[in-house]
Design a protein around this motif. Sequence first.
Motif, short mmCIF file in Angstrom:
data_model
loop_
_atom_site.label_atom_id
_atom_site.label_comp_id
_atom_site.label_asym_id
_atom_site.label_seq_id
_atom_site.Cartn_x
_atom_site.Cartn_y
_atom_site.Cartn_z
N ASP A 116 33.20 31.11 33.37
CA ASP A 116 32.54 32.33 32.88
C ASP A 116 31.83 33.09 34.01
OD1 ASP A 116 33.53 31.84 30.36
OD2 ASP A 116 31.64 31.10 29.52
N PRO A 117 31.09 32.42 34.90
CA PRO A 117 30.51 33.16 36.03
C PRO A 117 31.57 33.80 36.94
CG PRO A 117 29.39 31.06 35.76
CD PRO A 117 30.58 31.04 34.85
N LEU A 118 32.70 33.13 37.13
CA LEU A 118 33.77 33.72 37.94
C LEU A 118 34.34 34.97 37.26
CD1 LEU A 118 35.83 30.61 39.15
CD2 LEU A 118 34.37 32.10 40.53
N ALA A 119 34.53 34.89 35.95
CA ALA A 119 35.06 36.04 35.20
C ALA A 119 34.08 37.21 35.24
CB ALA A 119 35.36 35.63 33.77
N GLU A 120 32.81 36.91 35.09
CA GLU A 120 31.78 37.95 35.13
C GLU A 120 31.75 38.63 36.50
OE1 GLU A 120 26.98 38.00 34.86
OE2 GLU A 120 28.03 36.84 33.32
N ALA A 121 31.84 37.85 37.56
CA ALA A 121 31.85 38.41 38.92
C ALA A 121 33.10 39.26 39.15
CB ALA A 121 31.77 37.29 39.95
N ALA A 122 34.24 38.83 38.63
CA ALA A 122 35.48 39.59 38.77
C ALA A 122 35.39 40.93 38.04
CB ALA A 122 36.67 38.78 38.27
N LEU A 123 34.80 40.93 36.84
CA LEU A 123 34.64 42.18 36.09
C LEU A 123 33.68 43.12 36.80
CD1 LEU A 123 34.52 40.95 32.37
CD2 LEU A 123 36.29 42.32 33.48
N THR A 124 32.61 42.58 37.34
CA THR A 124 31.65 43.41 38.09
C THR A 124 32.30 44.02 39.31
OG1 THR A 124 29.83 42.01 37.33
CG2 THR A 124 29.41 43.38 39.27
N ALA A 125 33.09 43.23 40.04
CA ALA A 125 33.78 43.75 41.22
C ALA A 125 34.79 44.83 40.83
CB ALA A 125 34.48 42.61 41.95
N LYS A 126 35.47 44.63 39.72
CA LYS A 126 36.44 45.62 39.26
C LYS A 126 35.75 46.91 38.87
CE LYS A 126 40.27 46.13 36.04
NZ LYS A 126 41.08 45.49 34.99
N ALA A 127 34.63 46.81 38.17
CA ALA A 127 33.88 48.01 37.77
C ALA A 127 33.33 48.75 39.00
CB ALA A 127 32.74 47.62 36.83
N THR A 128 32.86 48.01 39.97
CA THR A 128 32.34 48.62 41.21
C THR A 128 33.45 49.36 41.94
OG1 THR A 128 30.68 46.88 41.41
CG2 THR A 128 31.19 48.14 43.40
N ARG A 129 34.62 48.73 42.01
CA ARG A 129 35.78 49.34 42.67
C ARG A 129 36.20 50.60 41.93
NH1 ARG A 129 38.07 44.74 43.22
NH2 ARG A 129 39.38 44.85 41.38
N ALA A 130 36.22 50.54 40.60
CA ALA A 130 36.62 51.70 39.80
C ALA A 130 35.63 52.84 39.92
CB ALA A 130 36.75 51.28 38.34
N ALA A 131 34.33 52.53 40.08
CA ALA A 131 33.30 53.56 40.20
C ALA A 131 33.43 54.33 41.51
CB ALA A 131 31.92 52.93 40.08
N LYS A 132 33.95 53.67 42.54
CA LYS A 132 34.12 54.34 43.83
C LYS A 132 35.21 55.38 43.74
CE LYS A 132 32.50 50.66 46.82
NZ LYS A 132 32.80 49.77 47.91
#
Length: 132
Positions: A116-132
Amino acid sequence: MADPDAPRKAWMSLMARAPEGRVSALLDRAAPRPAFTWLRAPEVGSAMVRGRAGGTGAPFNLGEMTVTRCALTLDSGETGHAYVQGRRKADAEAAALVDALMQTDRAEAVQAQVLDPLAEAALTAKATRAAK
């Protein structure tokens, strides 16, 4: 028809793409590592990476990337496999242990404390990338 292997594919993918040392650190915090026997000790090799022009075109061989793979069996009989990006033998071992533990009665705890922490970190990284 739903793929019966979909959950395992998802956790294997998470661990394969995890940052260096992350799976190992989460696993060590979760519980002591169980005893196991190597079926295939961690070994470094390469895998062909394929791509598609525009994401929809004909597939082509993009190049090779370095991967580390291993397989192990817990003393209780469950088998774990791992493929991780790069030359990361310790990460491959940790990922294989998580894969094997997800087949035991400790699966819920491993899911909550490692995956679950790995999945949460992956979603956060994806959202950060998409925001750029």
